[in-house]
Write a protein that holds these residues in place. Structure first.
Motif, PDB file in Angstrom:
ATOM      1  N   ARG A 152       0.843  -1.212   0.000  1.00 37.97           N
ATOM      2  CA  ARG A 152       0.000   0.000   0.000  1.00 37.97           C
ATOM      3  C   ARG A 152       0.868   1.246   0.000  1.00 37.97           C
ATOM      4  O   ARG A 152       0.583   2.222  -0.712  1.00 37.97           O
ATOM      5  N   ALA A 153       1.945   1.234   0.801  1.00 36.87           N
ATOM      6  CA  ALA A 153       2.840   2.388   0.884  1.00 36.87           C
ATOM      7  C   ALA A 153       3.556   2.627  -0.435  1.00 36.87           C
ATOM      8  O   ALA A 153       3.717   3.778  -0.866  1.00 36.87           O
ATOM      9  N   ILE A 154       3.993   1.555  -1.094  1.00 33.24           N
ATOM     10  CA  ILE A 154       4.694   1.697  -2.383  1.00 33.24           C
ATOM     11  C   ILE A 154       3.781   2.357  -3.413  1.00 33.24           C
ATOM     12  O   ILE A 154       4.200   3.247  -4.164  1.00 33.24           O
ATOM     13  N   ASN A 155       2.528   1.954  -3.435  1.00 31.75           N
ATOM     14  CA  ASN A 155       1.600   2.542  -4.398  1.00 31.75           C
ATOM     15  C   ASN A 155       1.080   3.910  -3.966  1.00 31.75           C
ATOM     16  O   ASN A 155       0.486   4.630  -4.781  1.00 31.75           O
ATOM     17  N   SER A 156       1.288   4.268  -2.691  1.00 30.71           N
ATOM     18  CA  SER A 156       0.881   5.587  -2.200  1.00 30.71           C
ATOM     19  C   SER A 156       1.984   6.634  -2.383  1.00 30.71           C
ATOM     20  O   SER A 156       1.692   7.823  -2.520  1.00 30.71           O
ATOM     21  N   ALA A 157       3.229   6.202  -2.362  1.00 33.99           N
ATOM     22  CA  ALA A 157       4.348   7.126  -2.543  1.00 33.99           C
ATOM     23  C   ALA A 157       4.319   7.677  -3.968  1.00 33.99           C
ATOM     24  O   ALA A 157       3.945   6.973  -4.905  1.00 33.99           O
ATOM     25  N   PRO A 158       4.733   8.923  -4.155  1.00 28.88           N
ATOM     26  CA  PRO A 158       4.616   9.548  -5.484  1.00 28.88           C
ATOM     27  C   PRO A 158       5.631   9.065  -6.503  1.00 28.88           C
ATOM     28  O   PRO A 158       5.482   9.350  -7.686  1.00 28.88           O
ATOM     29  N   ASN A 159       6.662   8.340  -6.052  1.00 29.69           N
ATOM     30  CA  ASN A 159       7.761   7.993  -6.967  1.00 29.69           C
ATOM     31  C   ASN A 159       8.039   6.496  -7.022  1.00 29.69           C
ATOM     32  O   ASN A 159       9.155   6.075  -7.319  1.00 29.69           O
ATOM     33  N   SER A 160       7.031   5.675  -6.744  1.00 26.97           N
ATOM     34  CA  SER A 160       7.238   4.225  -6.762  1.00 26.97           C
ATOM     35  C   SER A 160       5.957   3.510  -7.131  1.00 26.97           C
ATOM     36  O   SER A 160       4.856   4.061  -7.027  1.00 26.97           O
ATOM     37  N   THR A 161       6.113   2.264  -7.556  1.00 28.14           N
ATOM     38  CA  THR A 161       4.960   1.445  -7.889  1.00 28.14           C
ATOM     39  C   THR A 161       5.315  -0.026  -7.699  1.00 28.14           C
ATOM     40  O   THR A 161       6.483  -0.408  -7.822  1.00 28.14           O
ATOM     41  N   VAL A 162       4.317  -0.843  -7.368  1.00 32.60           N
ATOM     42  CA  VAL A 162       4.529  -2.288  -7.282  1.00 32.60           C
ATOM     43  C   VAL A 162       4.514  -2.852  -8.694  1.00 32.60           C
ATOM     44  O   VAL A 162       3.539  -2.692  -9.433  1.00 32.60           O
ATOM     45  N   SER A 163       5.612  -3.508  -9.063  1.00 30.10           N
ATOM     46  CA  SER A 163       5.747  -4.070 -10.396  1.00 30.10           C
ATOM     47  C   SER A 163       5.575  -5.586 -10.402  1.00 30.10           C
ATOM     48  O   SER A 163       5.111  -6.156 -11.385  1.00 30.10           O
ATOM     49  N   ALA A 164       5.973  -6.235  -9.280  1.00 35.39           N
ATOM     50  CA  ALA A 164       5.908  -7.697  -9.241  1.00 35.39           C
ATOM     51  C   ALA A 164       5.820  -8.176  -7.797  1.00 35.39           C
ATOM     52  O   ALA A 164       6.237  -7.477  -6.864  1.00 35.39           O
ATOM     53  N   VAL A 165       5.267  -9.382  -7.637  1.00 31.77           N
ATOM     54  CA  VAL A 165       5.133 -10.018  -6.327  1.00 31.77           C
ATOM     55  C   VAL A 165       5.583 -11.459  -6.466  1.00 31.77           C
ATOM     56  O   VAL A 165       5.270 -12.128  -7.459  1.00 31.77           O
ATOM     57  N   ALA A 166       6.329 -11.958  -5.462  1.00 31.82           N
ATOM     58  CA  ALA A 166       6.778 -13.349  -5.479  1.00 31.82           C
ATOM     59  C   ALA A 166       6.542 -14.001  -4.131  1.00 31.82           C
ATOM     60  O   ALA A 166       6.725 -13.375  -3.081  1.00 31.82           O
ATOM     61  N   SER A 167       6.149 -15.266  -4.172  1.00 32.02           N
ATOM     62  CA  SER A 167       6.042 -16.075  -2.979  1.00 32.02           C
ATOM     63  C   SER A 167       6.623 -17.446  -3.290  1.00 32.02           C
ATOM     64  O   SER A 167       7.016 -17.731  -4.429  1.00 32.02           O
ATOM     65  N   ARG A 168       6.682 -18.304  -2.282  1.00 31.10           N
ATOM     66  CA  ARG A 168       7.198 -19.657  -2.511  1.00 31.10           C
ATOM     67  C   ARG A 168       6.253 -20.468  -3.378  1.00 31.10           C
ATOM     68  O   ARG A 168       6.657 -21.433  -4.011  1.00 31.10           O
ATOM     69  N   SER A 169       4.983 -20.072  -3.380  1.00 33.08           N
ATOM     70  CA  SER A 169       4.007 -20.756  -4.236  1.00 33.08           C
ATOM     71  C   SER A 169       3.262 -19.714  -5.072  1.00 33.08           C
ATOM     72  O   SER A 169       3.007 -18.596  -4.612  1.00 33.08           O
ATOM     73  N   LEU A 170       2.939 -20.087  -6.289  1.00 30.70           N
ATOM     74  CA  LEU A 170       2.228 -19.172  -7.172  1.00 30.70           C
ATOM     75  C   LEU A 170       0.850 -18.845  -6.618  1.00 30.70           C
ATOM     76  O   LEU A 170       0.393 -17.698  -6.706  1.00 30.70           O
ATOM     77  N   ASP A 171       0.175 -19.828  -6.026  1.00 33.38           N
ATOM     78  CA  ASP A 171      -1.165 -19.588  -5.474  1.00 33.38           C
ATOM     79  C   ASP A 171      -1.130 -18.516  -4.393  1.00 33.38           C
ATOM     80  O   ASP A 171      -2.018 -17.655  -4.333  1.00 33.38           O
TER      81      ASP A 171
END
Length: 361
Positions: free
Chosen positions: A22-41
């Protein structure tokens, strides 16, 4: 949003990652580009629950996100036991690193991470959000006023929370193979950081754990207290910290100076997102006959436009952006703060492990 925002990859879907996404997408100079976990689900569920856009890439493995050329920086909320491996790999892939605290199991591990960051020219910062709140800068202004506040004589800080039965049995923070430092790593990191902040990051000369340590059956620390001393005379500063998974929620700093005192009761997570306050008293004396005081604490309120976690991300992204666009070197301030915090935390752990004998730095 900035024209070329810093593109973040989130490595691990821990609960704290929801707040930082939420903070990354709220900051004016950043965005979430990708997410990774140990499982795709699990990664897909994280993206859905947090309402991430469809163009955010989702990976079922940490290594995949590090190979993504569209990721500039990574936020890592992994268990502490995994930090060394994955942070070093991220640095080697030229990904700038925002790493959750505690940064490592000990300073030797952290040094390997920081060496990799320096070698590869990537920015390092740990996730101590409170340092980025404008209230923190205002408090520093107050305690640095030698006429109004005087020399800092004593500091006390607590970070406690009352863990449920399920937490104390199942949470990663009480598992020796995941977060072996327990409450010392999870909570005392803030207390130690607050003390060092108040002392302009001058290391204490002595650290002494008190014999009230509580551990679980696996040997993980659930509660502990420690005293710290700067210098060898009474004119220097002494301090105490207390952290616990067994006490009612607290996150206090009390700083006493020769002429004034400062108290804040929510320094880690402010009571509300849009403003935060602290109490300051200067020149306090007892009234005649000691039936009261001559003054009451002044409440100083500081308004902030963004939550402290978004301010942290914005500062990190600013540093990354400068490295990308101008070729500047990473700011050494933040890794130095992390390393000093880790050094003192190591000293508390060493004292605990040695029957609470003092450790000298």
């Amino acid at each position: 949003m900035a024209e070329n925002p810093i593109r973040f990859g989130i490595v691990g879907c821990a609960e704290i990652a929801r707040k930082v996404a939420r903070a990354i997408n709220s900051a004016p100079n950043s965005t979430v580009s990708a997410v990774a976990s140990r499982s795709l689900d699990k990664a897909l569920n994280f993206a859905a629950v947090n309402g991430l856009p469809e163009n955010v890439k989702v990976y079922g493995g940490y290594g995949q996100i590090l190979d993504d050329p569209c990721v500039d920086a990574v936020y890592m909320p992994l268990p502490t036991s995994l930090h060394q491996r994955w942070a070093i790999l991220a640095a080697e892939k030229k990904k700038h690193i925002l790493l959750e605290k505690p940064t490592a199991l000990d300073v030797a591990e952290l040094d390997k991470i920081l060496d990799a960051c320096e070698l590869n020219g990537v920015q390092f910062m740990d996730g101590s959000m409170w340092l980025h709140h404008p209230r923190t800068a205002k408090m520093k202004e107050v305690i640095s006023d030698t006429k109004l506040f005087g020399h800092v004589n004593y500091i006390h800080s607590t970070s406690t929370t009352s863990g449920t039965k399920q937490f104390l049995e199942e949470n990663i923070r009480v598992k020796p193979d995941l977060d072996a430092l327990g409450a010392l790593g999870d909570l005392a990191w803030y207390c130690i950081g607050a003390l060092l902040w108040a002392k302009d990051y001058k290391l204490p000369t002595q650290v002494h754990a008190l014999p009230d340590v509580t551990k679980n059956s696996a040997g993980v620390i659930l509660s502990c207290t420690a005293s710290l001393q700067w210098g060898k005379t009474s004119n220097e500063t002494s301090a105490t910290i207390h952290c616990s998974f067994l006490s009612h929620t607290s996150m206090d700093i009390a700083i006493s100076g020769a002429c004034g005192s400062l108290n804040v009761y929510d320094f880690i997570i402010p009571y509300q997102e849009t403003s935060a306050s602290f109490e300051f008293t200067s020149g306090a004396k007892f009234a005649e006959l000691h039936i009261g005081w001559n003054t009451r604490p002044e409440e100083i309120e500081v308004v902030n436009e963004l939550p402290q976690e978004a301010l942290m991300v914005a500062e990190f992204a600013r540093l990354v952006g400068a490295i990308k666009t101008t070729g500047s070197r990473p700011d050494s301030k933040w890794p130095q703060i992390s390393r000093k915090t880790q050094l003192v935390m190591d000293a508390v752990k060493k004292s605990i492990d040695n029957d609470c004998k003092p450790v000298y730095l």
